[in-house]
Design an enzyme around this catalytic site. Structure first.
Site, PDB file in Angstrom:
ATOM      1  N   SER A  21       0.806  -1.229   0.000  1.00 32.07           N
ATOM      2  CA  SER A  21       0.000   0.000   0.000  1.00 32.07           C
ATOM      3  C   SER A  21       0.842   1.285   0.000  1.00 32.07           C
ATOM      4  O   SER A  21       0.508   2.225  -0.733  1.00 32.07           O
ATOM      5  CB  SER A  21      -0.974  -0.004   1.179  1.00 32.07           C
ATOM      6  N   THR A  66      -5.877  -3.312   7.924  1.00 28.21           N
ATOM      7  CA  THR A  66      -5.801  -4.665   7.399  1.00 28.21           C
ATOM      8  C   THR A  66      -5.745  -5.681   8.541  1.00 28.21           C
ATOM      9  O   THR A  66      -5.938  -5.317   9.709  1.00 28.21           O
ATOM     10  CB  THR A  66      -4.626  -4.791   6.382  1.00 28.21           C
ATOM     11  N   LYS A  70      -9.705  -5.452  10.937  1.00 24.18           N
ATOM     12  CA  LYS A  70     -10.812  -4.928  10.126  1.00 24.18           C
ATOM     13  C   LYS A  70     -12.178  -4.958  10.832  1.00 24.18           C
ATOM     14  O   LYS A  70     -13.032  -4.124  10.542  1.00 24.18           O
ATOM     15  CB  LYS A  70     -10.926  -5.721   8.816  1.00 24.18           C
ATOM     16  N   ASP A 106     -13.414  -2.843  -0.333  1.00 20.57           N
ATOM     17  CA  ASP A 106     -13.108  -4.132  -0.981  1.00 20.57           C
ATOM     18  C   ASP A 106     -14.179  -4.539  -1.992  1.00 20.57           C
ATOM     19  O   ASP A 106     -13.868  -5.103  -3.037  1.00 20.57           O
ATOM     20  CB  ASP A 106     -12.967  -5.233   0.079  1.00 20.57           C
ATOM     21  N   ALA A 132     -15.325 -18.622   2.468  1.00 15.21           N
ATOM     22  CA  ALA A 132     -16.328 -17.951   3.301  1.00 15.21           C
ATOM     23  C   ALA A 132     -15.651 -17.164   4.426  1.00 15.21           C
ATOM     24  O   ALA A 132     -16.195 -17.013   5.505  1.00 15.21           O
ATOM     25  CB  ALA A 132     -17.293 -18.983   3.876  1.00 15.21           C
ATOM     26  N   ALA A 135     -12.613 -12.011   3.099  1.00 17.09           N
ATOM     27  CA  ALA A 135     -12.659 -11.521   1.712  1.00 17.09           C
ATOM     28  C   ALA A 135     -13.973 -11.929   1.050  1.00 17.09           C
ATOM     29  O   ALA A 135     -14.595 -11.139   0.327  1.00 17.09           O
ATOM     30  CB  ALA A 135     -11.470 -12.063   0.930  1.00 17.09           C
ATOM     31  N   TYR A 228      -2.684 -12.529  -5.207  1.00 13.36           N
ATOM     32  CA  TYR A 228      -1.746 -11.845  -6.112  1.00 13.36           C
ATOM     33  C   TYR A 228      -0.296 -12.226  -5.830  1.00 13.36           C
ATOM     34  O   TYR A 228       0.619 -11.671  -6.428  1.00 13.36           O
ATOM     35  CB  TYR A 228      -1.949 -10.327  -6.125  1.00 13.36           C
TER      36      TYR A 228
HETATM   37  P1  ATR Z   1      -9.569 -13.932   4.101  1.00  6.39           P
HETATM   38  O1  ATR Z   1      -9.775 -12.779   5.015  1.00  6.39           O
HETATM   39  O2  ATR Z   1      -8.443 -13.753   3.133  1.00  6.39           O
HETATM   40  O3  ATR Z   1     -10.834 -14.360   3.427  1.00  6.39           O
HETATM   41  P2  ATR Z   1      -9.858 -16.063   6.035  1.00  6.39           P
HETATM   42  O4  ATR Z   1     -10.945 -15.293   6.672  1.00  6.39           O
HETATM   43  O5  ATR Z   1      -8.816 -16.691   6.904  1.00  6.39           O
HETATM   44  O6  ATR Z   1      -9.043 -15.141   5.019  1.00  6.39           O
HETATM   45  O7  ATR Z   1     -10.506 -17.173   5.068  1.00  6.39           O
HETATM   46  C1  ATR Z   1      -9.742 -18.136   4.421  1.00  6.39           C
HETATM   47  C2  ATR Z   1     -10.618 -18.939   3.482  1.00  6.39           C
HETATM   48  O8  ATR Z   1      -9.781 -19.897   2.802  1.00  6.39           O
HETATM   49  C3  ATR Z   1     -11.698 -19.755   4.183  1.00  6.39           C
HETATM   50  O9  ATR Z   1     -12.811 -19.884   3.321  1.00  6.39           O
HETATM   51  C4  ATR Z   1     -11.003 -21.107   4.384  1.00  6.39           C
HETATM   52  O10 ATR Z   1     -11.879 -22.208   4.503  1.00  6.39           O
HETATM   53  P3  ATR Z   1     -12.454 -22.641   5.959  1.00  6.39           P
HETATM   54  O11 ATR Z   1     -13.574 -21.691   6.265  1.00  6.39           O
HETATM   55  O12 ATR Z   1     -12.925 -24.039   5.785  1.00  6.39           O
HETATM   56  O13 ATR Z   1     -11.311 -22.520   6.923  1.00  6.39           O
HETATM   57  C5  ATR Z   1     -10.254 -21.219   3.081  1.00  6.39           C
HETATM   58  N1  ATR Z   1      -9.122 -22.140   3.165  1.00  6.39           N
HETATM   59  C6  ATR Z   1      -7.929 -21.929   3.769  1.00  6.39           C
HETATM   60  N2  ATR Z   1      -7.126 -22.996   3.621  1.00  6.39           N
HETATM   61  C7  ATR Z   1      -7.829 -23.918   2.906  1.00  6.39           C
HETATM   62  C8  ATR Z   1      -7.546 -25.238   2.416  1.00  6.39           C
HETATM   63  N3  ATR Z   1      -6.368 -25.826   2.625  1.00  6.39           N
HETATM   64  N4  ATR Z   1      -8.512 -25.867   1.709  1.00  6.39           N
HETATM   65  C9  ATR Z   1      -9.705 -25.289   1.473  1.00  6.39           C
HETATM   66  N5  ATR Z   1     -10.031 -24.039   1.911  1.00  6.39           N
HETATM   67  C10 ATR Z   1      -9.112 -23.370   2.617  1.00  6.39           C
END
Ligand code: ATR
Length: 284
Positions: A21, A66, A70, A106, A132, A135, A228
């Site tokens: 940023s 960040t 948040k 976002d 879920a 993001a 990215y």
């Molecule tokens: P962000 O803020 O970037 O969205 P987050 O809130 O930690 O980060 O969410 C990470 C996402 O990646 C979640 O949907 C997570 O799935 P779970 O809700 O089941 O934890 C998903 N994710 C992370 N590692 C994963 C993996 N190895 N396989 C499948 N989904 C994964």
């Protein structure tokens, strides 16, 4: 030139040292000849309240927020935009005469990337969203604002989290259909597939959230991977090999930043300059 009148902007997070940023925003400030500077502040989880008090005390004009702040930051602000309220997270704070307003840029970032880079003025009738987490919340909110979109297929490893997110943002259950990441055959109907999971992100760059490539990916599809790092993920390569178009998350990063910049300065920044600065930062 930093002087006695220079407006200070910045970002707070933990960790923060890898942020791009400052590169993006300082390049934009310079391009427009504005008297401002953008810096990164390391704020550990237990330092958030003091950091926001510091923003008030030092009359810092604007901050990006960040991970991991948040959601928690919302309790320390004077007002929250309706959009940030609905998403449940703030990534931008503007300080206007001591009054702190929280925004979320976002959702704008992802839609602007789809429009400008994906050529999608209108969304396809069916959109698939993987993940879920935080993001996904902003992306799902943005998708649900669009009338033309008829159905969202929301898949997550932990189905309960997808169900909770859908219940929150689509309480009548009219548009979102929830499933597990294993139920991928349903992805084929989608004209747009967005990956918001961290699967495929550095350092596990070989991984992809889509296993049944032939059943899911096709040449009528646009795939947006909000990762990215790396700039081209395994999912993006898989998509291209099946004739689909693929976008990385750089556009979303640039456009969310551009919207924050506009909130603070009232001016539209040059997004090509911001993109170039972010790319240069990544290569270091
Ligand atoms: P962000 O803020 O970037 O969205 P987050 O809130 O930690 O980060 O969410 C990470 C996402 O990646 C979640 O949907 C997570 O799935 P779970 O809700 O089941 O934890 C998903 N994710 C992370 N590692 C994963 C993996 N190895 N396989 C499948 N989904 C994964």
């Amino acid at each position: 030139m930093i002087s006695g009148t220079t407006q200070v902007l910045g970002v707070i997070g933990h960790p923060i040292e890898h942020t791009s940023s400052p590169a993006m925003h300082n390049a934009a400030l310079e391009a427009l000849g504005l008297d401002g500077v953008y810096v990164a502040f390391h704020v550990p989880p237990d330092g958030l309240e003091r950091a926001i008090a510091g923003m008030r005390g030092l009359e810092i004009g604007g901050l990006n927020v960040t991970v991991p702040h948040k959601v928690d930051v919302m309790a320390h602000l004077d007002e929250i935009s309706a959009e940030a309220q609905a998403i449940g997270a703030v990534n931008t704070i503007a300080n206007r005469d001591g009054r702190l307003s929280g925004y979320n840029t976002d959702a704008y970032g992802v839609m602007e990337s789809l429009r400008q880079e994906g050529g999608m003025e209108r969304l396809p009738a069916t959109v698939a969203l993987l993940g879920a987490g935080g993001a996904a919340r902003a992306i799902l909110y943005a998708l649900l604002q669009r009338q033309e979109m008829e159905e969202i297929v929301l898949l997550n490893r932990t189905v309960e989290k997808a169900e909770a997110l859908a219940a929150d943002l689509d309480p009548n259950g009219t548009k979102v259909r929830v499933g597990s990441l294993d139920g991928q055959a349903s992805l084929h109907q989608a004209g747009l597939l967005i990956n918001s999971t961290s699967v495929g992100m550095h350092p596990n760059t070989e991984a992809s959230p889509v296993e049944e490539i032939d059943a899911c990916l096709h040449d009528g599809m646009l795939v947006l991977d909000i990762v990215y790092k790396p700039l081209e993920t395994t999912l993006m390569r898989q998509a291209k090999s099946r004739g689909a178009r693929a976008l990385n998350g750089l556009g979303m990063l640039v456009f969310q930043g551009a919207r924050s910049f506009e909130i603070w300065t009232g001016e539209k920044p040059p997004t090509d300059v911001m993109r170039h600065a972010a790319l240069q930062r990544f290569s270091k």
